[in-house]
Design a protein around this motif. Structure first.
Motif: not given
Length: 299
Positions: A109-115, A162-169
């Motif tokens: 999901p982060l692939e699209k969400q990161i935008r 990826v979960g940790y990266i999502g938390l950071v963002l």
């Protein structure tokens, strides 16, 4: 000619600073472990988040310059260029760097969400200045990622990273929202300058040459990135910068229609290429056609 270090993968940066990676797509670097390092002007094909704790260090990003201060965080995305050209000097710095390749996000999901994390396109003068508590939260997440990277790779590791990266963002987004709130006076000044810029645009009749003012034009004139400018206006007014421009233009249109100008005259004077485009915008904003509005005002 500038010497540019191409960061095609996280290992390219790690090798430059002397860090050994445990994963081909993720690198978490504690600068205290690799300093002193040489400067580098980098062309990124990866995402990178830099948390700097050392005293002021002047860096270049894009066309801008920035003096890092303690507790400053800067995010860059693939396609951006930044850093400081190598001059042979070795400097001692402290802080952390998180680099991750877009391939890590494939199918998540982060692939699209990161935008949606607009801060990746902020300019350096729009970097995040963290409180001590915010700083500690991000450092703790960096340490947790380092611990995970020290584990043997298994089927769950990439999902955990990826979960940790999502938390950071998400924490970065929260901290930026806090910064927008604590800098309300500065943001209000941006809104005042924005309104004056729109007034000057029509006073100087630039619409006759360039058409309607755009968010990009206004951001450039205010020396802000379009994303940061848009976020400031949204936080300050509750509406988008493009809608703010439209409301400004519609108010000018109302003045002209009330004074007896025709729809075609108003559309031409305000910089619309076709009067139909003006009528469509007016009706969408006001719920009636410009012809109906003018008739009501003159009746």
């Amino acid at each position: 000619m500038s010497k540019i270090l191409r960061i095609n993968c996280v290992g390219d940066y790690s090798r430059w600073v002397g860090h050994i990676d445990r994963h081909p797509l993720v690198s978490v670097i504690d600068y205290a472990e690799v300093s002193p390092i040489r400067h580098s002007l980098n062309n990124y094909s990866v995402y990178a988040i830099f948390l700097r704790d050392d005293a002021s260090v002047e860096l270049d990003y894009g066309c801008g310059r920035y003096d890092y201060n303690q507790g400053t965080l800067l995010c860059v995305a693939p396609g951006q260029v930044g850093g400081k050209e190598d001059n042979g000097e070795r400097v001692s710095i402290t802080g952390w760097a998180l680099l991750f390749h877009p391939d890590l996000l494939r199918g998540t999901p982060l692939e699209k969400q990161i935008r949606n994390y607009s801060f990746f396109d902020y300019r350096v003068n729009e970097a995040l200045h963290m409180t001590d508590r915010e700083h500690d939260i991000l450092v703790s997440l960096m340490r947790r990622m380092r611990e995970e990277l020290d584990n043997d790779r298994d089927a769950q590791q990439d999902a955990i990273l990826v979960g940790y990266i999502g938390l950071v963002l998400n924490f970065c987004q929260r901290f930026y929202n806090r910064q927008f709130q604590t800098r309300r006076i500065e943001n209000s000044d941006i809104l005042v300058r924005f309104n004056q810029l729109l007034a000057d645009y029509y006073e100087q009749r630039l619409q006759l040459t360039f058409g309607l003012p755009t968010v990009q034009y206004c951001a450039d004139r205010l020396c802000l990135s379009p994303n940061y400018f848009g976020d400031v206006i949204k936080k300050t007014t509750g509406d988008t910068a493009s809608n703010h421009i439209r409301r400004f233009v519609i108010q000018l249109a109302k003045d002209g229609l009330s004074a007896g100008e025709s729809v075609a005259q108003v559309a031409d004077r305000l910089g619309f290429e076709y009067s139909q485009h003006f009528s469509r915008m007016f009706r969408k904003q006001e719920g009636i056609t410009p012809t109906e509005y003018g008739r009501r005002r003159r009746s």
